[in-house]
Design an enzyme around this catalytic site. Sequence first.
Site, PDB file in Angstrom:
ATOM      1  N   ARG A 262       0.925  -1.212   0.036  1.00  0.00           N
ATOM      2  CA  ARG A 262      -0.116  -0.064   0.100  1.00  0.00           C
ATOM      3  C   ARG A 262       0.905   1.286   0.144  1.00  0.00           C
ATOM      4  NH1 ARG A 262      -4.757  -2.053   4.021  1.00  0.00           N
ATOM      5  NH2 ARG A 262      -5.258  -3.932   2.989  1.00  0.00           N
ATOM      6  N   ARG A 277       2.435   0.976  10.270  1.00  0.00           N
ATOM      7  CA  ARG A 277       1.893   1.314   8.923  1.00  0.00           C
ATOM      8  C   ARG A 277       3.256   1.298   8.309  1.00  0.00           C
ATOM      9  NH1 ARG A 277      -2.582   3.954   7.694  1.00  0.00           N
ATOM     10  NH2 ARG A 277      -3.200   4.454  10.042  1.00  0.00           N
ATOM     11  N   GLU A 349      -6.393  -1.229  15.261  1.00  0.00           N
ATOM     12  CA  GLU A 349      -6.944  -1.998  14.295  1.00  0.00           C
ATOM     13  C   GLU A 349      -5.800  -3.145  13.668  1.00  0.00           C
ATOM     14  OE1 GLU A 349      -8.084  -0.171  10.795  1.00  0.00           O
ATOM     15  OE2 GLU A 349      -8.187  -2.011   9.745  1.00  0.00           O
ATOM     16  N   SER A 352     -10.049  -6.221   9.845  1.00  0.00           N
ATOM     17  CA  SER A 352     -11.306  -5.552   9.295  1.00  0.00           C
ATOM     18  C   SER A 352     -12.340  -6.515   8.686  1.00  0.00           C
ATOM     19  CB  SER A 352     -11.008  -4.423   8.355  1.00  0.00           C
ATOM     20  OG  SER A 352     -11.957  -3.453   8.002  1.00  0.00           O
ATOM     21  N   ARG A 390       0.977  -6.449  12.509  1.00  0.00           N
ATOM     22  CA  ARG A 390       0.499  -5.915  13.790  1.00  0.00           C
ATOM     23  C   ARG A 390       0.433  -6.798  14.865  1.00  0.00           C
ATOM     24  NH1 ARG A 390      -3.882  -1.217  11.482  1.00  0.00           N
ATOM     25  NH2 ARG A 390      -2.050  -0.039  10.505  1.00  0.00           N
TER      26      ARG A 390
END
Length: 422
Positions: A262, A277, A349, A352, A390
Amino acid sequence: MVDIRLIRENPELVRKALENRQMGQELLEEILQLDAQRREALQIVEQKKAERNSISSEIARAKASKDNSRAQSLMDRAKEISSEVKELDVRTSQIEEELRQKMLYLPNIPSEKTPVGRSESDNIVVRTWGEPGKPAFEVKPHWDFGPETGLIDFERAAKLSGARFVILRKDLARLERAIMNFMLDLHHSKGYEEVALPFMVKRETMLATGQLPKFEEEAYRIEPDDMFMIPTAEVPLVAQHGEEIIDGELPRKYTAYSACFRREAGSYGKDVRGMIRVHQFDKVELVWFTHPDFSYDALEQLTADAEDVLRKLKLPYRVVALCTGDIGFASAKTYDLEVWLPSYNTYREISSCSNVEDFQARRANIRFRDIDNKLKFVHCLNGSGLAVGRTLVAIIENYQREDGRIDVPEVLVPYMGQEVIG
RNA sequence: GGAGAGAUGGCCGAGUGGUCGAAGGCGUACGCCUGGAGAGCGUAUGACGAGCAAAACUCGUCCGUGGGUUCAAAUCCCACUCUCUCCGCCA
């Protein structure tokens, strides 16, 4: 893709949906207008074509009965009509293409089960599991722990690839691999079919799942071939059945590991420290293809399957129902799983889980044959089970001991062959 | 990268210019038969779009994709994509 007939027949519903998503109505108005134009143009051109067709079969009959003069005069007439048809066809397909382009930018309609809200702060905590630990010492954030132990190497990663990349070393590299294997094995044991997939896909594949055209700046593009590095395994996992009629029993449940890429455009200030991130991370993904009547039961089950990973790892987490203002472009309803991170002193998070209903199935044309023998679009669901990087961070911070070393979570010990690292 | 072969309905597979949306088979659905099931027999069965209050009705489109020729294209021409086989290179 939203059903154009639904938009046509129930524009108020779509209007409300856009409003709840905090979006403008212009796109909807353009779509409605183009749809009306399209149908008008269609009626005219189809009538002409019907005329042409009937003359054509008359010509065939005239020729069969050797009536050459009649055939010739019919052919002259047909020639005129055909050239009219050609013009009308061009105009019609222009409108159709324009409409299709607009439709690709229209987000999914949120489910009635999705709480209405403007932003992140209106999300609803559905449940919480586990207690954040209250250690008597100060837990080192992973961005300190990593470099100090030499197990995370941000500097050399930056040398190779720039900011927001990470190198894991020694026990941490092994721990990451252990986490992946543990997750895949767990899902496999629950009936998920494991798949190993391409990490690069064609433009149309990204279009099918909704990552394109709207979010092109978020994706890494491979210029010479116009391909994309996948931002999630959801993309190939869903699109693998594109243009298919799924045979056999529903639901179909898949799990896959993939690296995810990403660009994180527009998040320059966020999470600059550590590996929360990054541009490339590992993730184990879950995808379901279900009968439309059962997709919301499936969402609960899929979410529970993702939660089970956290429970087995004994990581405190909570489940949050995202509100209409915060759910993704393709989603009708989304639960986020958030894991406790001491370095942030909050939940972050880690997964999801979304029901996109038939939004992707319409784009990708994925159908099944229902018991009434009719072809219908399947419902697609996806969820992370879980984001591996994560999870690694959560373990480093939640399993940290006073001596600065890390206990290996019990379920990972068989995968690591050791009980402590660092 | 070079050479060749191919792409037709849920699947297999016929079809080289005019009732072809497409034979035949498999599959599926229903019926008959049976104590029940199977076999067997019979009937039906493509998708998408538009019109209509709705349709079992009407019309249009679709034989890999995009163009072209023609009054008319699954069928002829061109380009592209993908699959398979062989050769080369390569982890």
